[in-house]
Structure formats: C-alpha cells, structure tokens
Design an enzyme around this catalytic site. Structure first.
Site, PDB file in Angstrom:
ATOM      1  CD  GLU A  34      -1.326   0.156   3.654  1.00 27.62           C
ATOM      2  OE1 GLU A  34      -1.904  -0.858   4.052  1.00 27.62           O
ATOM      3  OE2 GLU A  34      -1.532   1.291   4.095  1.00 27.62           O
ATOM      4  CB  CYS A  50      -2.055  -5.224   6.435  1.00 27.81           C
ATOM      5  SG  CYS A  50      -1.683  -3.600   7.088  1.00 27.81           S
ATOM      6  CG  HIS A  82      -2.192  -8.026  10.127  1.00 23.57           C
ATOM      7  ND1 HIS A  82      -1.048  -7.593   9.504  1.00 23.57           N
ATOM      8  CD2 HIS A  82      -2.876  -6.914  10.502  1.00 23.57           C
ATOM      9  CE1 HIS A  82      -1.039  -6.270   9.495  1.00 23.57           C
ATOM     10  NE2 HIS A  82      -2.132  -5.831  10.104  1.00 23.57           N
TER      11      HIS A  82
END
Lengths: 361, 379, 136
Positions: A85, A120, A243
């Site tokens: 990103e 993410c 994550h």
C-alpha cells in the site's frame, strides 16, 4: 480452497531496513509519555526506511534472498506480484521493475506481473493468486511479495507502528517445495476500518472500530472456516501467525481461537520492527520458517483493512534444512540496526523538506 | 610559425553586472586594441555557457556583440583545457592558410546560478556523466579520490597540502587581474569546510567569471611585444578515472610534455616558468611531478621550500594559478597563455618573473583527461 | 534540464547495467568492463559480449561528499567509492547503509538496488546499484 496440483513454498526471503526509532523517542517528539501507551501498543521500536529505500528496493532484496533459497534460475518465474500500500509510483507497476531487476520471465520477459492492493493483506492475496496459477498448471514458479514503507501520520497513534520491511515467497510445485500449502481460504466484507484516499499522504483509521468488527472478526472467521474445512484444531498446529498491527492483537486473537502464546511468539516480529503492513504476517511466517522442523504445521492468517483475511495451512517438509541458511534470516535483519532521533526520522520520512529540493521523495 | 601579438584580460571574479557577452567583448576589445589591427577569424573558448547561461553558438554570439558580423567564428570546448584547445585550433587555421590573424577569446560566466550545487553539477559535466556523475560523483570527488590515494601512497598529511594554496594566494596578491588577492593563513586552510573528503574548499579553485583574449598572427607584428609558440603537446586519458591504472600518475601530462619538448627542440632547463592547471592542490602537485620539477611524492617539499616561488629555481603559477587567480573554466586556458605571453614580453607587472624568456602553460580538461601544453618564447 | 530532471530514455537504456550489473567481456583479451563498450578499451577488439558481473567486491578508494550536485543534495553526506568486484572489474558507485566514518579501504561490499536519482515529486525514480557492507 485446494488446488488440483499441490503447491508449496520453494524459497523465502525477507528484508528490513537497518534504521530504527524507539517508541519512546516518537512519543518525546510530541511531548507524550510513552509509558502510558506502551502496554496498549507493545512495540518498543520500529524500522525506518533509509533515504534511498522504498517498497521496490525492499521487495528486491527480499526477492534476491528468496531466490537464493529457491535455487532456481529467475528466468523460470512466470508470475511476479507485489502486494503493497506504499507503491513508489501511484501508477506504474512495482512488479515490472522487480521483473527487470531479477530477470524474471527470461530474455523475453514472458511473465505476468502486477501490484496488489488490499491494505495489509495484499501480499497474501498475491500468494492466493499464484497458488491458482501453479495449481492449475498454467505456470511452474511464481513470486509473491508483501512489502511496505508504511505511512503513519505525524502525531497519530499509527506513528508508533507504521514501519518498513517485506517478505518474498517463491511458490512452485509441491515436490520441489520446502513447505506445502495444503489449503487456503479468504474471507472479505466491506468494513471501512482504515483507508487512505487517493492523493492523501497518510491513512485515516477508526480507532476502536478497527478492532472487534474488523481485525478480530475477519481473522477469527477465516481461521475457523479453514480449520473447519480441513478438520484441524489449534492443537494440530506447531505455530500460528496472525497479522500483527501491534504486539498485542495477535496474542489476543490467537488466545481467543485457542492457541497458546508459545505457538504465536516465534512468528511475532512486530514488537521489534513495528508493523510492516503488507509484509507483516509474511515476515512472521519467514521467522517461523527460519526455525521450523520438518513435519511441523503452521497456520497463517493475514488481515487487510477494508476488510478481509487470508488463511493458510502449511506443512513443512525435510527439504527446509537444505535451504534455510542460504540467505540472511529475519533475526539477522532484526538485529542489524542503528537508531535515529525524531529529527532524522522526520528527514528520512520526508516530513521535513529542503528549500529547492530536487531530490524529493 | 605562429606568434602571439596582442592580449586583453578582464579581472577574474564575480561580475554580477556583466553577462557572457560583456565579458567576451571587454577582453576582445582590449586585445584588438593592444594589437592595433583587425583579425580574419574568431575562435571562442568556453565550457559551460550551454549549461549555465543557456547560450550556445558562441562564434556567432561573440562576433555579433563585437561588431564583427560576417567574420568567421567558432567555439571550441575541451572542459578546463578549452582555452588551450582554442589556441590549438587557431594555430591550425593560420598554419593551413585558412586565416592570417585570429582572435582567440575565452569566456566563462559561472556565477549566474548562485548555488554551489548548480556549479558543481555544471563542472561535473567534465567527468563521465553516466557512470561517475549519475551515482552521485562530482569533479571534486574525483580529485578527492586522487588526493586520498596520494596521501596514502606517499604518507603525506593535510598540512602538506597547505603549501600549494598558500603560495598561490601569496602570488595572486601581486596579480592585477587575480580573483583572490589576499594571503591565506595556514590555520584557515586547516579549518576549511569539507567539499569531498579529503578535499576542502581551500584545496579547490574558486567559481569565477572572466574573459581573456589573445591575438595570434603568422607574423611577429604586435606593437607591444611578440612571442613565438614554439610547440604544442597534446594527449588524452580515460574520462572515467575508475578505469585508470594509477590515480597518482597522469600519463597524459608526461606524453604532452615530451611531445612539446621534442617539437620545440629545447631542453627542459630552458623553461623559465610553469603556468599549470591546478584545479585542486593535489592536481597541482602531481602536475609538477609529471613535469619533472619534483620527485614523485616530493611536490609538497618543492612548494614548502620555495622551489616554486616566483623568484625560486622553477617558478610555478607566478600569477596565482587557478586557485587564486581564479578559474573561469572555459577561459582559463586563454588566461594561462596570456599570462605566459605577458611574462615572456616583460609585461607581467607585479607577477613578473625576472628575465623570463620561455614559459610553459599546461591546461587540463576533466581530471587531466585532456592535456594541452604550450611552450612560448618572447621574440 | 538534466541537472534538475533525469532524462527518462537516458536512464532507461542503462537499466541492464544499473539494475543487474550487466557489463561487457572482451572475447579476445578477456578484459571486463562496465558499462559494456562497443570497442574493448584494452585491446581495441570489437568482439565484446554482455556479461553479468559479480555482485560482491571491495572498496579500493572512497570520498565522502558534502557538497552534492543537483538532485543529490538531500542525501549528503554520502560516500562515493571505487569498487573492485570479485572478478577484478572496477566501477564507481555510491555506498549505502554505512556511516561515512566506518568506511575503510578493503571493506567487503555487496550490490544492492536503491533509489539513486529522483526527479522531484512528479518525475522519474531512477534506481541503480549501490554497494553496502556485507550482511552475511
């Protein structure tokens, strides 16, 4: 999901910039007392990209490390996807630069290539796509990268965690793999917990809303559905990687799913380097592969805001011992560090500019 | 035979109110007045007008502003050796019969961009732009690599490098057209800001504006003095220094020097003064070594012990050299020949070397990648 | 112009050398070079073939740049070094991830790919080889 033809990891590699800033120093920059935030964030320091680093340079070095372990000629790569990103160019594919630098696709560059964006989880999304390409027999080898130079607005809570780093995975046929991806699954909903609008420098987020309805709901759904699909329970896994936006969430979500902290901590790297966004879960997986034994089972669940999760069931085999030491490990990069103060951090992150700066960005 | 028959100089410095054309015209008019006759060709020397001033086509540009529209005119470029190269071309025009009297005017206007980054970029066009400049290298950095190698090889220290600028500044005090006419204190040199380690600001020639003109003729018909160009020696080296065998030797200087001596058929002992191209202190040192004025690694002693003084056995840069006279790059070579001309005709004013008859000028483009030597004798 | 804005075609055509250290090898005398020349600088042969040069080498000589050219001013101080690669080929390159005061002659270095020249906020990002002390 399961592919017709079994697919696995042939090589992995990571890269983390050497620069670090301590959370305490970030807090000092804004006149805050870090002790009041430490328990809620559980990140003591984070990596900072150098002036000449960006997502491409991080992806490149991680990929070179992955190629060293994969021991294949880069010309055999027929899919190169970069999940990020923080693209160096808003329009111009990072993957093309990576393909050129590695020599993927051979002399004629016969390869697919694209940048993926899913906050993410863009890197694990790239893995999903390549599993499909190899599993269907369209290609034999593909490279998936998750890398970021994450943006945290000055003074924002994200400034303590948004860091830089990435991981690269070369996937290939199961028979050549060091670990086989037995099954995977994705779960996606429209949950606006975090975003960055076009032309904005820094992302916006919804604080507490990023937790329960976003991070926890998606990771738990994906993990439970995957385990249900293949009939496993947390006890069947040696490692679980989630994550890691901070040091706290992965332990909490893992505990709620029934994983003990000792299965989560080997892959929990964010406390040392911060959240590398698209690299986050994948750097965690690399840290586990750096130490996993043949026969061990790994659950990986990524999370991308917006929102969704990819879950993978991975089984390590004995080929891993041959390739583990062919490239620097996660902890080599974690321990290679030099600290910067807030002024240098602000300069490196281009928060302060020179007059007539023709070397901008 | 080609003779120098007229000369005109502008002071070297920061000419805020004068442009490229004002400087070129000022020096040209002085030289033409000194000579007293007209010329039939104009050769302009310049390195940076396209880069800094956005002006090329300098042949036409200069004659247009000089009131000589119609006269054939060209520009010659060889980085720091541009001025000497223009003289070489002018001599060829005369020897071949293309011209009888040629105005050679060197001009450089460097101060129109006032940031050091801009002048550094401009000067660094003299090195390999794609494989030295692109990675972030500069002309100064290449001199720094040479200086570090010199220090390591001969075990000399920073103080040993101070003797060069100290002498140049001392000489410039007596030179009317010099840019830096003040003495340098050793402690100022040692405190000088770093440009490219170990090169400091005071190891380098300054940024300068200036123009110098000479008139060349096939006859010694100048009313105020004449000098014969005995010979020219000219040689090149690789533009990129990472491809060189040695950084402390400059084979192009050796080759040009032996060629010049041979063509002039003179002994080196008959040279009364040396006007060399000292873009940096270390280039000054290596040049004197290549010219045989000092053993390798011993140039610092030559400058420390007075051997290179104006009244010493082998005077080097009696006007102050690039370091203190200044370095309007594309014009510098013409300044050097003009200064040598003034010396061998006894007109060098305060900078005069007593009884000088024969002078050597050495101009170097890039890091001595293009070296031109003139041997000049008063007649 | 060039001092403020990197030419895109001029960088693009050098990508094989700048991304992958592609140089040349003289098929007659064996001399290796970067960039690849059409004519061997050593023997004059026109038979020079592309070759990928080794990615490791050592520092032969270096300087620390405090006064940078345009487009590099934000990166000062930075180190420019002459590197001798494992096969003896020399090149000029920037060092990265190193404190200028830690650079030593003979230091072992490896090639990395980094941003070298960035043309403002809207222009080209020109990536190229740099060298950094060996990690492992």
């Amino acid at each position: 999901m399961r592919a017709d033809r079994k697919v696995g990891i042939v090589g992995w590699g990571v890269y983390v910039p050497q620069w670090r800033i301590r959370s305490e120093e970030l807090a000092r920059g804004w006149g805050r007392d870090w002790k009041r935030y430490a328990a809620g964030i559980m990140v003591e320091e984070k990596s900072v990209p150098g002036l000449d680093e960006d997502t491409f340079t991080i992806a490149y070095e991680a990929s070179v490390n992955a190629l060293r372990r994969a021991r294949i000629d880069p010309s055999k790569l027929r899919a190169v996807y970069v999940g990020t990103e923080s693209k160096p160019y808003a329009v111009k594919t990072t993957a093309t630069m990576l393909i050129e630098a590695l020599g993927a696709g051979g002399e004629d560059r016969l390869t697919t290539g694209a940048d993926y964006e899913f906050a993410c989880k863009a890197g694990t999304e790239a893995i999903q796509s390549i599993i499909g390409l190899i599993g269907s027999g369209m290609i034999d080898y593909g490279l998936a990268v998750g890398a970021d130079t994450a943006q945290g607005a000055p003074g924002d809570a994200l400034e303590y965690t948004a860091s830089a780093g990435g991981a690269a995975y070369i996937l290939g046929p199961a028979e050549e793999s060091i670990a086989i991806i037995e099954a995977s699954l994705s779960h996606v909903t429209d949950t606006p917990d975090f975003w960055r609008r076009q032309h904005e420098r820094y992302p916006a987020h919804t604080r507490a809303f990023t937790g329960e309805p976003a991070y926890f709901k998606h990771i738990m759904t994906a993990a439970k559905k995957l385990m249900g699909l293949i009939g496993t329970t947390p006890d069947d896994y040696d490692y679980a990687i989630f994550h890691q936006p901070n040091g706290k969430f992965p332990l909490r979500v893992g505990t709620r799913l029934g994983f003990t902290p000792d299965k989560i901590k080997p892959g929990l790297i964010t406390p040392y380097i911060g959240n590398t966004y698209s690299g986050s879960a994948l750097v965690g997986l690399a840290a586990v592969l750096d130490q996993a034994k043949p026969g061990q089972k790994i659950l990986v669940v990524s999370f991308g805001s917006g929102a969704g999760s990819d879950a993978f069931h991975i089984e390590v085999n004995d080929k891993i011992e041959e390739v583990r030491d062919l490239a620097p490990k996660v902890m080599d990069y974690v321990n290679r560090k030099r600290y910067v103060d807030y002024t240098t951090y602000a300069r490196y992150r281009r928060m302060i500019r020179m007059l007539h700066d023709f070397s901008a960005y | 035979m080609v003779y120098i028959v007229g000369v005109g100089l502008t002071p070297v410095g920061n000419h805020w109110s004068k442009s490229l054309r004002h400087l070129a015209v000022e020096a040209s008019v002085k030289a033409l007045e000194d000579y007293g006759k007209d010329v039939d060709y104009v050769v302009v020397s310049n390195m940076l007008s396209g880069v800094i001033n956005g002006q090329e086509n300098l042949g036409s540009y200069v004659v247009s502003h000089l009131g000589k529209i119609g006269t054939p005119a060209i520009k010659v470029e060889a980085a720091g050796a541009s001025g000497a190269a223009a003289s070489v071309v002018a001599q060829g025009l005369i020897s071949s019969g293309m011209a009888e009297r040629v105005l050679v005017v060197g001009v450089e206007k460097m101060t129109d961009y006032t940031s050091l980054e801009d002048t550094t970029s401009a000067l660094s066009t003299a090195i390999d732009s794609e494989y030295e400049g692109f990675p972030g290298g500069t002309l100064d950095a290449m001199h720094a690599l040479v200086m570090r190698e010199y220090m390591k090889k001969y075990g000399v220290n920073r103080e040993d490098f101070s003797y060069f600028p100290l002498l140049m500044h001392k000489n410039a005090v007596d030179t009317p057209h010099a840019q830096l006419r003040f003495k340098l204190k050793p402690e100022s040199y040692m405190r000088s800001p770093m440009i490219a380690e170990p090169i400091t600001l005071l190891d380098l020639a300054p940024v300068s504006d200036g123009a110098a003109a000479i008139v060349l003729s096939k006859e010694p018909d100048g009313p105020n003095g004449n000098a014969e160009i005995l010979s020219v020696g000219h040689a090149t080296d690789t533009i990129a220094i990472y491809r060189r065998e040695s950084l402390t030797e400059m084979p192009a200087i050796r080759a040009a020097f032996s060629e010049a001596l041979e063509r002039a058929n003179i002994e080196r002992g008959s040279i009364d003064l040396y006007n060399i191209h000292d873009y940096s202190s270390v280039l000054g040192y290596i040049t004197t070594e290549e010219l045989g004025l000092a053993e390798r690694g011993k140039a610092p002693e030559l400058f420390k012990n007075g051997g290179a003084d104006r009244d010493g056995p082998t005077p080097v840069n009696p006007e102050g050299g690039l370091k203190a006279r200044g370095n309007p790059v594309g014009a510098t070579g013409v300044y050097q020949i003009a200064e040598a001309f003034l010396q061998v005709t006894g007109r060098a004013e305060g900078a005069q070397v007593e009884g000088a008859k024969t002078a050597l000028t050495l101009s170097a483009g890039g890091l001595a990648s293009n070296v031109i030597i003139h041997l000049i004798r008063g007649v | 112009m060039w001092a403020y804005w990197q030419s895109v075609p001029a960088h693009w055509r050098e990508i094989p050398a700048r991304y992958r250290l592609e140089g040349g090898e003289c098929q007659d005398c064996g001399y290796r070079m970067i960039p690849r020349e059409d004519i061997c600088p050593k023997c004059g042969s026109r038979n020079v073939k592309p070759i990928n040069l080794p990615r490791k080498g050592n520092v032969v000589n270096y300087t620390v740049i405090w006064n940078a050219p345009r487009g590099y001013e934000y990166y000062t101080p930075y180190v420019i070094a002459i590197i001798e690669l494992e096969d003896g080929t020399r090149l000029t390159a920037q060092l990265t991830d190193v404190e200028p005061s830690d650079v030593k002659e003979g230091m072992e270095v490896e090639m990395v790919l980094r941003k070298t020249r960035v043309s403002g906020e809207s222009g080209l990002i020109a990536y190229s080889y740099k060298f950094r002390p060996l990690i492992k």
